[in-house]
Write a protein that holds these residues in place. Sequence first.
Motif, PDB file in Angstrom:
ATOM      1  N   ILE A 330       0.843  -1.197   0.000  1.00 38.45           N
ATOM      2  CA  ILE A 330       0.000   0.000   0.000  1.00 38.45           C
ATOM      3  C   ILE A 330       0.880   1.249   0.000  1.00 38.45           C
ATOM      4  O   ILE A 330       0.605   2.230  -0.689  1.00 38.45           O
ATOM      5  CB  ILE A 330      -0.934  -0.013   1.227  1.00 38.45           C
ATOM      6  N   ASP A 332       3.917   1.394  -1.219  1.00 39.33           N
ATOM      7  CA  ASP A 332       4.488   1.454  -2.567  1.00 39.33           C
ATOM      8  C   ASP A 332       3.488   2.068  -3.539  1.00 39.33           C
ATOM      9  O   ASP A 332       3.839   2.926  -4.352  1.00 39.33           O
ATOM     10  CB  ASP A 332       4.859   0.050  -3.053  1.00 39.33           C
ATOM     11  N   ALA A 333       2.242   1.597  -3.441  1.00 39.11           N
ATOM     12  CA  ALA A 333       1.222   2.080  -4.371  1.00 39.11           C
ATOM     13  C   ALA A 333       1.056   3.584  -4.244  1.00 39.11           C
ATOM     14  O   ALA A 333       0.978   4.297  -5.248  1.00 39.11           O
ATOM     15  CB  ALA A 333      -0.104   1.377  -4.087  1.00 39.11           C
ATOM     16  N   ALA A 334       0.995   4.061  -3.008  1.00 38.51           N
ATOM     17  CA  ALA A 334       0.783   5.491  -2.798  1.00 38.51           C
ATOM     18  C   ALA A 334       2.008   6.295  -3.236  1.00 38.51           C
ATOM     19  O   ALA A 334       1.880   7.316  -3.916  1.00 38.51           O
ATOM     20  CB  ALA A 334       0.458   5.764  -1.331  1.00 38.51           C
ATOM     21  N   LEU A 335       3.200   5.806  -2.864  1.00 32.74           N
ATOM     22  CA  LEU A 335       4.420   6.507  -3.279  1.00 32.74           C
ATOM     23  C   LEU A 335       4.538   6.506  -4.800  1.00 32.74           C
ATOM     24  O   LEU A 335       4.959   7.486  -5.406  1.00 32.74           O
ATOM     25  CB  LEU A 335       5.646   5.826  -2.673  1.00 32.74           C
ATOM     26  N   GLY A 336       4.139   5.392  -5.415  1.00 30.45           N
ATOM     27  CA  GLY A 336       4.298   5.219  -6.858  1.00 30.45           C
ATOM     28  C   GLY A 336       3.491   6.193  -7.687  1.00 30.45           C
ATOM     29  O   GLY A 336       3.807   6.407  -8.858  1.00 30.45           O
ATOM     30  N   ILE A 337       2.422   6.760  -7.128  1.00 33.15           N
ATOM     31  CA  ILE A 337       1.705   7.769  -7.902  1.00 33.15           C
ATOM     32  C   ILE A 337       1.992   9.159  -7.357  1.00 33.15           C
ATOM     33  O   ILE A 337       1.272  10.103  -7.670  1.00 33.15           O
ATOM     34  CB  ILE A 337       0.180   7.525  -7.942  1.00 33.15           C
ATOM     35  N   GLY A 338       3.040   9.285  -6.555  1.00 35.47           N
ATOM     36  CA  GLY A 338       3.497  10.613  -6.177  1.00 35.47           C
ATOM     37  C   GLY A 338       2.917  11.162  -4.896  1.00 35.47           C
ATOM     38  O   GLY A 338       2.818  12.373  -4.736  1.00 35.47           O
ATOM     39  N   SER A 339       2.515  10.289  -3.955  1.00 36.32           N
ATOM     40  CA  SER A 339       2.134  10.805  -2.637  1.00 36.32           C
ATOM     41  C   SER A 339       3.398  11.198  -1.896  1.00 36.32           C
ATOM     42  O   SER A 339       4.427  10.545  -2.024  1.00 36.32           O
ATOM     43  CB  SER A 339       1.426   9.728  -1.815  1.00 36.32           C
ATOM     44  N   SER A 340       3.283  12.256  -1.104  1.00 37.81           N
ATOM     45  CA  SER A 340       4.414  12.594  -0.246  1.00 37.81           C
ATOM     46  C   SER A 340       4.370  11.652   0.960  1.00 37.81           C
ATOM     47  O   SER A 340       3.333  11.077   1.258  1.00 37.81           O
ATOM     48  CB  SER A 340       4.315  14.047   0.194  1.00 37.81           C
ATOM     49  N   VAL A 344       1.212   9.532   2.488  1.00 38.45           N
ATOM     50  CA  VAL A 344       1.190   8.076   2.621  1.00 38.45           C
ATOM     51  C   VAL A 344       0.769   7.698   4.033  1.00 38.45           C
ATOM     52  O   VAL A 344      -0.103   6.858   4.242  1.00 38.45           O
ATOM     53  CB  VAL A 344       2.576   7.470   2.305  1.00 38.45           C
TER      54      VAL A 344
ATOM     55  N   VAL B  90       8.378  13.735  -5.502  1.00 35.48           N
ATOM     56  CA  VAL B  90       6.930  13.534  -5.594  1.00 35.48           C
ATOM     57  C   VAL B  90       6.446  13.803  -7.018  1.00 35.48           C
ATOM     58  O   VAL B  90       5.656  13.057  -7.591  1.00 35.48           O
ATOM     59  CB  VAL B  90       6.226  14.433  -4.561  1.00 35.48           C
ATOM     60  N   ASN B 104      -1.901  -3.974  -6.291  1.00 31.83           N
ATOM     61  CA  ASN B 104      -2.019  -3.382  -4.951  1.00 31.83           C
ATOM     62  C   ASN B 104      -2.983  -2.209  -4.949  1.00 31.83           C
ATOM     63  O   ASN B 104      -2.605  -1.087  -4.654  1.00 31.83           O
ATOM     64  CB  ASN B 104      -0.645  -2.955  -4.425  1.00 31.83           C
ATOM     65  N   ILE B 120      -4.478  14.393  -5.235  1.00 38.08           N
ATOM     66  CA  ILE B 120      -3.327  14.901  -4.478  1.00 38.08           C
ATOM     67  C   ILE B 120      -2.471  15.818  -5.335  1.00 38.08           C
ATOM     68  O   ILE B 120      -1.773  16.674  -4.828  1.00 38.08           O
ATOM     69  CB  ILE B 120      -2.460  13.771  -3.865  1.00 38.08           C
TER      70      ILE B 120
END
Lengths: 446, 261
Positions: A330, A332-340, A344, B90, B104, B120
């Motif tokens: 989870i 990884d998924a969030a970081l992978g679309i550019g979450s800070s 995350v 980011v 995922n 975001i």
Amino acid sequence: MNSALTSTAPTDGAERQPAVAGKRLQTDWSSPAMRSRVRARYRAEATFRYTGLAALLLAALFLGFLLFTIVRDGWTGFQSTDVKVSVTYDPATLMIDPAALKTPEAAQALRSADYAALMIEAVGQLGGAADVVSEGAWLILRENLEADPTLLGKTQSVWVPAKSNIDLLAKGKFDLAEPELTRGVSDDDVSDYTQLKQRGLLRTGFNRIFVTMADSTNPELAGIWGAALGSLLTLLITIGLSFPIGVMAAIYLEEFAPRNRWTDLIEVSINNLAAVPSIIFGLLGLAVFLNFFGMPRSAPLVGGLTLALMTLPVIVIASRVAIKAVPPSIRDAALGIGSSPIQVVFQHVIPMALPGILTGTIIGMARALGETAPLLLIGMRAFVVDTPQGFESPATVLPVQVFLWSDDVQRGFIEKTSAAIIVLLVILLLMNSLAIYLRNKFERRW
Amino acid sequence: MSDYPSNTVPETKMTARNVSVFYGAKQALKSVSIDVSREHVTAFIGPSGCGKSTFLRCFNRMNDTVESARVEGEIKLDGTDVYSPEMDVVQLRARVGMVFQKPNPFPKSIYENIAYGPRIHGLARSKADMDGIVEGSLRRAGLWDEVKDRLAESGTAMSGGQQQRLCIARAIAVDPEVILMDEPCSALDPIATAKIEELIDELRGRYAIVIVTHNMQQAARVSQKTAFFHLGTMVEYGDTSTIFTNPAESRTKDYITGRYG
């Protein structure tokens, strides 16, 4: 046994021979030895299951017994006996100048009047049964007159609390067959009680005093509300401090802190703190909050701070476990679309970890609610007759109140003790229900 | 496969020069250089542990999350070093999206899974705008017809193949320039795999796509460029047709013909 079978089947001895490569005999799954081993396994399983069941039943039995005795002894604590007296609000006895009621000091005049004398006069009319009302019964008269000053000079029938022995007699707590010396109540009280009972001047009903007042030296005037409010104020401080600090500490340690000797040291320290006896935290609170910072004694503020110190490690550990259990995919998924990293944590990790965090918090809070030892050390065992007015006014808490009452020699406090335990358990139950509700609400897995 | 004319020089989107990656003292990738084209699908193939996934994760700096990992060398996106201070990580990950080995999806609704990225990054001006992005992304991922009536349902309740296409749609929704795919089909059955491969083919041209795969047939089917990795080094890089039919290196040939791997 069939001879052909015995000749081909290996004996048990043969089965146990070490398996030399290529020379191992074929296992006979139907040999008597194998069958008895299978039976032994089933026996062991059944034994285990019944042992577990027995343990469970025993636990349920103990719990049932505990609850039964508490409720049996305690439910009468929520009842009280009142005596009917006829009161004439005589200004002379009260020492009120009727003219003063028209001045701005009227309230003051009403408040400081001599209600005790009025009470003595009123009870005198009951004849032989002169000391049947509670020492604090005159408070009811003041309450009535303050509510309605026009009663002055008039006569009114009032139900006032009976003294503890009369109350207990009405509830059948004494064995009247016993001799006076050992039954715990004098013949005078018994005859007063019988006389009042016959004249219909007694009634037993809901104990308003118990649920609205604070502690008292007289059992019939003692209430639990002061301690309940004290507990509430204390827990507010505790959760207000330990929840945010504990969760933030857990987030930092799990998500941001580097792994090195310092964080290892912090981790070990937190685990050790969780195991420290609570009375040590009381000493810490005494030394730091009272002696060093000079905060007021017996106050919910200090109690809450002390319990927050005690609860903090529990919340940190539970939160870390909950955060660690969030799958890395989870993140990884969030970081992978550019979450800070902050996004995350707060938009993905915390929502998924929240049920676990809340469970840990509620365990910590339940422990804090039931904690006595550290609060004794910071003065919360004081005898407090007023309900606390704020975080800095003297207060006590429910478990300490139970402790104080259980220590009291007066017979009337036995039922109060059990009644206080019931209140404590009910509040605990409410808190846990709230926690379970919140957990299920957030645990809505997609 | 590659019915692309191999003599045209496609525009380069990302370049890697002498990239080495260390996990603690262990070197996982040894001085790899490559150009990733804007119009092509580039496949990284090689046996397990050859460093292809490690290399892929350098392109959007996902290796930053591995504490012991250290990256040397230079990786540029449109001429800007992704490890330079001017490059915000980011922003980089928004421009270089990623699809992971195991599907995922977030434990949220299908709609929320897609809408999260644009939200975001502030890509939608209004609710209608967002609805459009969600629909467009799901359409491009070939998932719209299957899920248009259950957008409020959980993203994790779908089948594995649908989940993976949802993850692709989620990456597309941020409107990236490059999509990195780390063995996107290894957890899927052949039918779901075929759908993903079709999808990759449709996405080609709009996004630069880099795919890591174990499956050589897959590399042959979806890619125009193939890089073969072995033991942390890039052995050979070239047109997929050349790599598969006439490899220059004997190690490549041995791997492709199934002698090891």
